[in-house]
Write an enzyme that holds these catalytic residues in place. Structure first.
Site, PDB file in Angstrom:
ATOM      1  N   GLY A  76       0.690  -1.141  -0.006  1.00 53.92           N
ATOM      2  CA  GLY A  76       0.108  -0.077   0.091  1.00 53.92           C
ATOM      3  C   GLY A  76       0.918   1.145   0.032  1.00 53.92           C
ATOM      4  N   LEU A  77       1.310   1.589  -1.183  1.00 54.93           N
ATOM      5  CA  LEU A  77       2.021   2.830  -1.121  1.00 54.93           C
ATOM      6  C   LEU A  77       1.268   4.341  -1.324  1.00 54.93           C
ATOM      7  CD1 LEU A  77       5.249   3.419  -1.584  1.00 54.93           C
ATOM      8  CD2 LEU A  77       4.595   3.881  -3.816  1.00 54.93           C
ATOM      9  N   GLY A  78       0.487   4.293  -0.332  1.00 51.12           N
ATOM     10  CA  GLY A  78      -0.351   5.730  -0.277  1.00 51.12           C
ATOM     11  C   GLY A  78       0.433   6.828   0.567  1.00 51.12           C
ATOM     12  N   ASP A 114       1.172  -2.647  -4.608  1.00 56.29           N
ATOM     13  CA  ASP A 114       0.123  -1.666  -4.663  1.00 56.29           C
ATOM     14  C   ASP A 114      -0.587  -1.812  -6.089  1.00 56.29           C
ATOM     15  OD1 ASP A 114      -2.134   0.269  -4.365  1.00 56.29           O
ATOM     16  OD2 ASP A 114      -1.047   1.414  -3.003  1.00 56.29           O
ATOM     17  N   THR A 128       1.279  -0.628  11.536  1.00 60.24           N
ATOM     18  CA  THR A 128       0.695   0.591  11.911  1.00 60.24           C
ATOM     19  C   THR A 128      -0.640   0.884  11.255  1.00 60.24           C
ATOM     20  OG1 THR A 128       2.197   1.724  10.330  1.00 60.24           O
ATOM     21  CG2 THR A 128       2.791   1.209  12.795  1.00 60.24           C
ATOM     22  N   ARG A 187      -4.194  -1.284  10.042  1.00 63.57           N
ATOM     23  CA  ARG A 187      -5.397  -1.836  10.871  1.00 63.57           C
ATOM     24  C   ARG A 187      -5.136  -3.149  11.403  1.00 63.57           C
ATOM     25  NH1 ARG A 187      -6.681   2.547  11.466  1.00 63.57           N
ATOM     26  NH2 ARG A 187      -8.409   3.820  11.130  1.00 63.57           N
ATOM     27  N   ASP A 240       1.147  -2.106  16.327  1.00 65.31           N
ATOM     28  CA  ASP A 240       0.368  -0.800  17.110  1.00 65.31           C
ATOM     29  C   ASP A 240      -1.126  -1.036  16.944  1.00 65.31           C
ATOM     30  OD1 ASP A 240       0.491   1.765  17.999  1.00 65.31           O
ATOM     31  OD2 ASP A 240      -0.817   2.179  16.182  1.00 65.31           O
ATOM     32  N   GLU A 277      -9.444  -4.053  19.879  1.00 67.40           N
ATOM     33  CA  GLU A 277      -9.081  -2.772  20.723  1.00 67.40           C
ATOM     34  C   GLU A 277      -9.848  -2.279  21.762  1.00 67.40           C
ATOM     35  OE1 GLU A 277      -7.527  -0.066  17.819  1.00 67.40           O
ATOM     36  OE2 GLU A 277      -6.096  -1.580  17.123  1.00 67.40           O
ATOM     37  N   HIS A 307      -2.775   1.438  19.598  1.00 63.78           N
ATOM     38  CA  HIS A 307      -2.993   2.232  18.443  1.00 63.78           C
ATOM     39  C   HIS A 307      -2.578   3.632  18.784  1.00 63.78           C
ATOM     40  CE1 HIS A 307      -6.259   2.465  15.252  1.00 63.78           C
ATOM     41  NE2 HIS A 307      -5.615   3.267  15.026  1.00 63.78           N
ATOM     42  N   ALA A 327       0.098   4.968  16.956  1.00 65.48           N
ATOM     43  CA  ALA A 327       1.234   5.402  16.005  1.00 65.48           C
ATOM     44  C   ALA A 327       0.760   6.857  15.470  1.00 65.48           C
ATOM     45  CB  ALA A 327       1.197   4.407  14.889  1.00 65.48           C
TER      46      ALA A 327
HETATM   47  P1  NAD Z   1      -3.961   6.046   1.814  1.00 69.11           P
HETATM   48  O1  NAD Z   1      -5.332   5.742   1.128  1.00 69.11           O
HETATM   49  O2  NAD Z   1      -3.233   6.989   1.256  1.00 69.11           O
HETATM   50  O3  NAD Z   1      -3.203   4.346   1.153  1.00 69.11           O
HETATM   51  C1  NAD Z   1      -3.542   3.197   1.243  1.00 69.11           C
HETATM   52  C2  NAD Z   1      -2.977   2.552   0.019  1.00 69.11           C
HETATM   53  O4  NAD Z   1      -3.292   1.385  -0.075  1.00 69.11           O
HETATM   54  C3  NAD Z   1      -3.413   3.173  -1.444  1.00 69.11           C
HETATM   55  O5  NAD Z   1      -2.243   3.600  -2.075  1.00 69.11           O
HETATM   56  C4  NAD Z   1      -4.242   2.057  -1.938  1.00 69.11           C
HETATM   57  O6  NAD Z   1      -4.183   1.963  -3.482  1.00 69.11           O
HETATM   58  C5  NAD Z   1      -3.532   0.813  -1.196  1.00 69.11           C
HETATM   59  N1  NAD Z   1      -4.323  -0.392  -1.301  1.00 69.11           N
HETATM   60  C6  NAD Z   1      -5.709  -0.452  -1.218  1.00 69.11           C
HETATM   61  N2  NAD Z   1      -5.985  -2.083  -1.509  1.00 69.11           N
HETATM   62  C7  NAD Z   1      -4.576  -2.527  -1.473  1.00 69.11           C
HETATM   63  C8  NAD Z   1      -4.365  -3.885  -1.648  1.00 69.11           C
HETATM   64  N3  NAD Z   1      -5.569  -4.954  -1.902  1.00 69.11           N
HETATM   65  N4  NAD Z   1      -3.016  -4.319  -1.756  1.00 69.11           N
HETATM   66  C9  NAD Z   1      -2.395  -3.496  -1.858  1.00 69.11           C
HETATM   67  N5  NAD Z   1      -2.461  -1.864  -1.665  1.00 69.11           N
HETATM   68  C10 NAD Z   1      -3.832  -1.454  -1.593  1.00 69.11           C
HETATM   69  O7  NAD Z   1      -3.910   5.729   3.146  1.00 69.11           O
HETATM   70  P2  NAD Z   1      -3.027   6.266   4.300  1.00 69.11           P
HETATM   71  O8  NAD Z   1      -3.305   7.626   5.037  1.00 69.11           O
HETATM   72  O9  NAD Z   1      -1.464   5.948   3.743  1.00 69.11           O
HETATM   73  O10 NAD Z   1      -3.182   5.123   5.594  1.00 69.11           O
HETATM   74  C11 NAD Z   1      -2.651   3.923   5.590  1.00 69.11           C
HETATM   75  C12 NAD Z   1      -3.284   2.965   6.571  1.00 69.11           C
HETATM   76  O11 NAD Z   1      -2.891   3.365   7.857  1.00 69.11           O
HETATM   77  C13 NAD Z   1      -4.811   2.682   6.892  1.00 69.11           C
HETATM   78  O12 NAD Z   1      -5.131   1.711   7.162  1.00 69.11           O
HETATM   79  C14 NAD Z   1      -5.316   3.872   7.914  1.00 69.11           C
HETATM   80  O13 NAD Z   1      -6.332   3.326   8.609  1.00 69.11           O
HETATM   81  C15 NAD Z   1      -3.975   3.495   8.946  1.00 69.11           C
HETATM   82  N6  NAD Z   1      -3.650   4.399   9.846  1.00 69.11           N
HETATM   83  C16 NAD Z   1      -3.185   4.087  11.043  1.00 69.11           C
HETATM   84  C17 NAD Z   1      -3.012   5.149  12.080  1.00 69.11           C
HETATM   85  C18 NAD Z   1      -2.347   4.421  13.535  1.00 69.11           C
HETATM   86  O14 NAD Z   1      -2.368   5.257  14.349  1.00 69.11           O
HETATM   87  N7  NAD Z   1      -2.045   3.458  13.550  1.00 69.11           N
HETATM   88  C19 NAD Z   1      -3.356   6.344  11.815  1.00 69.11           C
HETATM   89  C20 NAD Z   1      -3.782   6.734  10.657  1.00 69.11           C
HETATM   90  C21 NAD Z   1      -3.742   5.928   9.591  1.00 69.11           C
END
Ligand code: NAD
Length: 330
Positions: A154-156, A177, A237, A239, A263, A268, A296, A298
């Site tokens: 997941g390179l978001g 991704d 970090t 879900r 994390d 939870e 949780h 992070a």
């Molecule tokens: P984002 O939407 O910017 O990036 C998510 C990426 O995952 C996207 O590039 C998407 O194309 C990719 N993706 C979707 N389905 C996929 C699959 N089947 N295989 C591979 N890649 C896939 O999201 P973000 O802001 O970078 O957040 C990422 C994660 O971090 C989310 O799960 C979010 O809930 C979690 N998060 C956790 C915390 C924490 O405190 N632990 C805080 C904020 C966000």
């Protein structure tokens, strides 16, 4: 003009000073402090906008009772705790706050990785239990991090921020991704893996940064872990549901995985009876020194919390003024 009504369902309680400062004369705001969805039903029928944090879920049960609502803002990134499809059917926009913690979560992922791979956590955990054998020789060999591969699922936003940090440490970065367009890899200097299997085969530290969806539920499981090279680490970090921690525990117990930094958990807070949590807490368990668990957090820093809160209510104000919602997810 009569004032709108904004309801904060959970987590935030009085004083709602920032919300009132931003909403001004536009709306009254009330906090329910709910710990379950049942406490929301009956309280949101006349709400024009709803602010949802992370302690409860909004499903058809409560959304169907919202007869005035234009907008639900999930104050946070992940929106798996709101039935955004059903909200769409009811004509309600759902938005998130995508960027309040991008850098902080990436910092935490890298922090977990460094604590594990440099032996920092292991030594601290082991020597705290027993001062005997003072030194590093009791630890299995520590390979140099530079040149090893940080594998991102997941390179978001956060995945990219973590990738850039891992690069700064001299690591190679590969990602899987399927939704990222060609060229992103070149722009930030990382390598695209054509399949999850191809990513796993080269990864030393696996770090999922994808949302929790039916496709990503337990994407890190017994089968995927077995494809990682022996001695690999996992950090999560994203879900809790993305990683099967029972499989992680089995991987550590068998010696295939060297450790895990977690994390986020599927439940939870944990009940304490989960095998993974018991192993983490039990100093006699062989995996005890190899597991880090955080509650949780992070994302957490004071500035990020404020940014999340302010951006969430700013979006509400925008929509109540008749402007277009930002960061719509449905
Ligand atoms: P984002 O939407 O910017 O990036 C998510 C990426 O995952 C996207 O590039 C998407 O194309 C990719 N993706 C979707 N389905 C996929 C699959 N089947 N295989 C591979 N890649 C896939 O999201 P973000 O802001 O970078 O957040 C990422 C994660 O971090 C989310 O799960 C979010 O809930 C979690 N998060 C956790 C915390 C924490 O405190 N632990 C805080 C904020 C966000």
């Amino acid at each position: 003009m009569s004032r709108f009504k904004v309801v904060v369902t959970d987590f935030l309680t009085e004083p709602l000073d920032r919300e009132r400062e931003i909403l001004g004369d536009l709306a009254d705001v009330v906090a329910l402090g709910a710990l379950s969805e049942d406490e929301v039903v009956g309280q949101v029928a006349d709400a024009d906008a709803v602010l949802l944090y992370h302690l409860i879920s909004l499903t058809e049960k409560s959304i169907s009772t919202m007869s005035n609502c234009r907008l639900i803002v999930r104050a946070g990134v992940g929106y798996d705790n709101v039935d955004w499809r059903f909200a769409r059917e009811r004509g309600i926009d759902v938005c998130n706050v995508p960027d309040y913690g991008t850098e902080d979560v990436a910092d935490s992922a890298i922090g977990l990785m460094l604590s594990l791979t440099r032996g920092i956590h292991y030594h601290n955990s082991r020597q705290r239990r027993s001062l005997g054998e003072w030194g590093y020789t009791a630890y299995p060999k520590v390979p140099r991090l530079r040149g090893r591969t940080f594998g991102v699922i997941g390179l978001g936003r956060i995945g990219t921020a973590a990738a850039l940090r891992a690069k700064a440490l001299g690591m190679n970065v590969a990602f899987y991704d399927p939704y990222v367009r060609d060229g992103t890899d070149k722009a930030i200097g990382v390598k695209r893996a054509e399949s999850l299997e191809a990513l796993l085969g080269q990864t030393y530290v696996l770090s999922p940064h994808c949302p929790l969806t039916p496709d990503t539920k337990h994407i890190v499981n017994d089968a995927t872990i077995s494809r990682l090279p022996e001695g690999a680490y996992v950090v999560n970090t994203s879900r809790g549901g993305v990683m099967d921690v029972n499989a992680v525990l089995r991987g550590i117990e068998s010696g295939h995985l060297a450790g895990a930094g977690i994390d986020v958990l599927e439940t939870e807070p944990p009940t304490g009876s989960e095998a993974f949590i018991r192993a983490w807490r039990d100093p006699e368990h062989p995996a005890h020194d190899r597991i880090i668990v955080n509650p949780h957090c992070a994302f957490y820093c004071e500035e990020g919390l404020t940014e999340m809160r302010v951006k969430a209510v700013e979006n509400v104000a925008r929509v109540l003024r008749g402007e277009v919602a930002r960061n719509k997810v449905n």
